[in-house]
Design an enzyme around this catalytic site. Structure first.
Site, PDB file in Angstrom:
ATOM      1  N   ARG A   1       0.791  -1.194  -0.236  1.00 10.73           N
ATOM      2  CA  ARG A   1      -0.014  -0.007  -0.100  1.00 10.73           C
ATOM      3  C   ARG A   1       0.948   1.056   0.019  1.00 10.73           C
ATOM      4  O   ARG A   1       1.834   1.457   0.821  1.00 10.73           O
ATOM      5  CB  ARG A   1      -0.792   0.522   0.912  1.00 10.73           C
ATOM      6  CG  ARG A   1      -1.917   1.291   1.059  1.00 10.73           C
ATOM      7  CD  ARG A   1      -2.245   1.862   2.861  1.00 10.73           C
ATOM      8  NE  ARG A   1      -2.413   3.070   2.515  1.00 10.73           N
ATOM      9  CZ  ARG A   1      -2.603   3.620   3.566  1.00 10.73           C
ATOM     10  NH1 ARG A   1      -2.241   3.599   4.869  1.00 10.73           N
ATOM     11  NH2 ARG A   1      -3.335   4.801   4.028  1.00 10.73           N
TER      12      ARG A   1
ATOM     13  N   HIS B   1      -7.136   6.824   0.430  1.00 19.23           N
ATOM     14  CA  HIS B   1      -8.651   6.400   0.678  1.00 19.23           C
ATOM     15  C   HIS B   1      -9.067   5.362  -0.517  1.00 19.23           C
ATOM     16  O   HIS B   1      -9.931   4.682  -0.547  1.00 19.23           O
ATOM     17  CB  HIS B   1      -9.633   6.489   1.619  1.00 19.23           C
ATOM     18  CG  HIS B   1      -9.700   6.745   2.701  1.00 19.23           C
ATOM     19  ND1 HIS B   1     -10.364   7.769   3.869  1.00 19.23           N
ATOM     20  CD2 HIS B   1      -9.095   6.688   3.713  1.00 19.23           C
ATOM     21  CE1 HIS B   1      -9.973   8.100   4.543  1.00 19.23           C
ATOM     22  NE2 HIS B   1      -8.549   6.496   5.335  1.00 19.23           N
TER      23      HIS B   1
ATOM     24  N   ASN C   1     -10.865   6.417  11.578  1.00 15.51           N
ATOM     25  CA  ASN C   1     -10.585   6.981  12.389  1.00 15.51           C
ATOM     26  C   ASN C   1     -10.075   8.137  11.872  1.00 15.51           C
ATOM     27  O   ASN C   1      -9.995   9.270  11.827  1.00 15.51           O
ATOM     28  CB  ASN C   1      -9.060   6.584  13.197  1.00 15.51           C
ATOM     29  CG  ASN C   1      -8.305   7.105  14.500  1.00 15.51           C
ATOM     30  OD1 ASN C   1      -9.114   7.925  14.777  1.00 15.51           O
ATOM     31  ND2 ASN C   1      -7.324   6.280  14.168  1.00 15.51           N
TER      32      ASN C   1
ATOM     33  N   ARG D   1      -8.058  14.342  13.537  1.00 13.92           N
ATOM     34  CA  ARG D   1      -7.394  15.493  12.231  1.00 13.92           C
ATOM     35  C   ARG D   1      -9.045  16.621  12.196  1.00 13.92           C
ATOM     36  O   ARG D   1     -10.127  16.130  12.244  1.00 13.92           O
ATOM     37  CB  ARG D   1      -7.500  15.148  11.120  1.00 13.92           C
ATOM     38  CG  ARG D   1      -5.942  14.148  10.889  1.00 13.92           C
ATOM     39  CD  ARG D   1      -5.818  13.151   9.732  1.00 13.92           C
ATOM     40  NE  ARG D   1      -4.952  12.028  10.186  1.00 13.92           N
ATOM     41  CZ  ARG D   1      -5.875  11.463   9.174  1.00 13.92           C
ATOM     42  NH1 ARG D   1      -6.307  11.375   7.894  1.00 13.92           N
ATOM     43  NH2 ARG D   1      -4.905   9.916   9.556  1.00 13.92           N
TER      44      ARG D   1
HETATM   45  P1  ADP Z   1      -8.296   3.403  11.103  1.00 16.68           P
HETATM   46  O1  ADP Z   1      -7.967   2.001   9.825  1.00 16.68           O
HETATM   47  O2  ADP Z   1      -8.218   4.949  10.348  1.00 16.68           O
HETATM   48  O3  ADP Z   1      -7.673   3.257  11.617  1.00 16.68           O
HETATM   49  P2  ADP Z   1     -10.706   2.718  11.110  1.00 16.68           P
HETATM   50  O4  ADP Z   1     -11.376   2.420   9.781  1.00 16.68           O
HETATM   51  O5  ADP Z   1     -10.097   1.153  12.259  1.00 16.68           O
HETATM   52  O6  ADP Z   1      -9.642   2.981  11.766  1.00 16.68           O
HETATM   53  O7  ADP Z   1     -12.175   2.669  12.430  1.00 16.68           O
HETATM   54  C1  ADP Z   1     -11.391   3.043  13.636  1.00 16.68           C
HETATM   55  C2  ADP Z   1     -12.553   4.309  14.288  1.00 16.68           C
HETATM   56  O8  ADP Z   1     -14.288   3.053  14.660  1.00 16.68           O
HETATM   57  C3  ADP Z   1     -13.170   4.207  16.059  1.00 16.68           C
HETATM   58  O9  ADP Z   1     -13.442   5.557  16.165  1.00 16.68           O
HETATM   59  C4  ADP Z   1     -14.027   3.204  16.456  1.00 16.68           C
HETATM   60  O10 ADP Z   1     -14.318   4.128  17.256  1.00 16.68           O
HETATM   61  C5  ADP Z   1     -14.684   3.073  16.036  1.00 16.68           C
HETATM   62  N1  ADP Z   1     -15.575   1.586  15.863  1.00 16.68           N
HETATM   63  C6  ADP Z   1     -14.986   0.250  15.771  1.00 16.68           C
HETATM   64  N2  ADP Z   1     -15.366  -0.840  15.982  1.00 16.68           N
HETATM   65  C7  ADP Z   1     -16.361  -0.167  15.934  1.00 16.68           C
HETATM   66  C8  ADP Z   1     -17.184  -0.714  16.521  1.00 16.68           C
HETATM   67  N3  ADP Z   1     -17.587  -2.200  16.489  1.00 16.68           N
HETATM   68  N4  ADP Z   1     -18.433   0.074  17.173  1.00 16.68           N
HETATM   69  C9  ADP Z   1     -18.565   1.962  17.063  1.00 16.68           C
HETATM   70  N5  ADP Z   1     -16.939   2.047  16.988  1.00 16.68           N
HETATM   71  C10 ADP Z   1     -15.846   1.091  16.697  1.00 16.68           C
END
Ligand code: ADP
Length: 401
Positions: free
Chosen positions: A90, A180, A212, A242
């Site tokens: 990636r 993304h 996130n 952010r």
């Molecule tokens: P990144 O890949 O950008 O680090 P993710 O796509 O993993 O982020 O998303 C992270 C976010 O998703 C966090 O804010 C987390 O609280 C939320 N999240 C992940 N799983 C759950 C869940 N089961 N219920 C509610 N929110 C969730």
């Protein structure tokens, strides 16, 4: 064919070994805190998990941990590295040159290194990841790079240019790139299948990657016409840490008041803003929801601000697309947070969107349509899978060698 997918960050290296025969993830894991104290996680498809603290001085050392875990001990999933046919990486920033995935050559590595100016934290790490893979596998094992920016290269100039002197575009390639892209490509591809419209021909789709880091993309006839992230992944709407877009003069104002240099201001906008900065609670949505339930008003404000910004972007994209056929929700929050999906879809009542409340509330991390059959806008939850896109692109490219 077995493909190793690598996502190298500045102090981390995530991996997945995928058997393309059935697209099975044989093993996956993460080397974290590379160059610091080091933590290594390795999970296999049979349910084995290993978590250890181990110092990894650099990405090459991290790669040694990965190959060791794949080849030996209880988490072993292959007998020899020769079983791995190719490595897919990636890459965050591919500039304007790369509108698709390509085979790694010395010229490609040089370009990725040069684009590091536009993504300093990411691209340098990606080059280290490629070099570490070359050391581990030798130059006979082909490597492919898949760019986050590539899918957004279809944007027209009116969407990707900023309203600043044109010379900065010419001199420094300052423009909207969007990120993304691999995720938007995967979920939109799946959405076109669900709409029964191969390649998205004749469709208007808004894809919401809410994690996130978050971004929204507008797609017409299967191609991106606009997206919220810009020169860097800081643009758009409020994310975990952010800020998203702010009045640009806020930045120089605060720098002057607080005596901050550009690096310090960058750190505040990227790491201390967003849901964390507004709520003072956390960047994680689950903590925000808990705080709201406990009556925390700033957590509620952060939640409401983000929902409002998302609704405004979606409305703007519907105008740009001349209507909308489908909305996609993906990534950690998009897949798992029904309340946010509900608020967004209810705001689209004016477009004839009708949410199926029961279905929506039940959907967490699985694919589902969450609007009613008579809704004029269809909404889908589609779990993203960037690693699978990388593996598929890698297989396609190396199959032609
Ligand atoms: P990144 O890949 O950008 O680090 P993710 O796509 O993993 O982020 O998303 C992270 C976010 O998703 C966090 O804010 C987390 O609280 C939320 N999240 C992940 N799983 C759950 C869940 N089961 N219920 C509610 N929110 C969730």
């Amino acid at each position: 064919m077995k493909i190793l997918v690598i996502n190298a960050g500045s102090s981390s290296l995530k991996y997945q070994l995928i058997d393309m025969n059935g697209e099975v993830v044989l093993a996956k894991g993460n080397c974290e805190r590379i160059g610091i104290d080091g933590r290594f996680t390795h999970k296999t498809h049979s349910g084995y998990t290993k978590k250890i603290d181990v110092v990894m001085h650099d990405h090459t050392a991290a790669f040694s941990q990965v190959t060791k875990a794949l080849l030996s001990g209880e988490g072993k999933v292959i007998d020899s590295l020769t079983e791995i046919s190719a490595v897919g990486h990636r890459i965050v920033q591919g500039g304007t040159k790369y509108d698709r995935s390509v085979l790694v050559t010395p010229e490609v590595v040089k370009d990725i290194d040069e684009y590091a100016e536009l993504a300093p934290l990411h691209n340098k790490a990606h080059v280290q990841g490629i070099n570490a893979a070359t050391k581990a596998f030798g130059s006979d094992v082909p490597q492919v790079v898949v760019f986050d920016t590539a899918f957004h290269q279809t944007m027209p100039p009116k969407a990707y240019m900023f309203g600043i002197p044109y010379e900065y575009y010419e001199k420094y390639a300052v423009r909207r790139y969007g990120f993304h892209g691999t995720s938007h490509r995967y979920v939109s591809g799946r959405c076109f299948e669900l709409l029964n419209k191969p390649n998205g021909e004749g469709t208007r789709v808004v894809s919401c990657h809410l994690g996130n880091g978050s971004s929204i993309a507008a797609l017409k006839d299967g191609k991106v016409i606009d997206t919220t992230m810009g020169l860097t992944p800081l643009d758009g709407f409020i994310m975990g840490t952010r800020s998203g877009a702010v009045d640009p003069s806020v930045i120089s104002f605060i720098m002057n008041k607080e005596g901050l240099n550009p690096k310090e201001m960058d750190e505040i906008l990227n790491k201390k803003s967003g849901m964390l900065g507004i709520s003072g609670v956390s960047s994680d949505d689950r903590d925000i929801v808990n705080a709201i339930e406990d009556g925390n008003e700033r957590a509620k404000l952060a939640w409401d601000m983000r929902t409002y910004e998302i609704i405004k972007y979606i409305g703007g994209y519907i105008a740009a697309l001349g209507g909308v056929d489908a909305i996609i929700f993906t990534a950690g929050i998009g897949e798992n947070q029904p309340l946010l999906r509900k608020e967004i879809l209810e705001s689209l009542g004016y477009r004839g969107a009708k949410i199926d409340n029961e279905k929506n509330m039940a959907v967490r991390g699985t694919e589902a349509e969450i609007t009613t059959p008579d809704s004029t806008v269809r909404a889908f939850v589609i779990p993203t899978n960037e690693e699978l896109v990388i593996a598929r692109d890698t297989m396609e490219i190396v199959s032609k060698l």
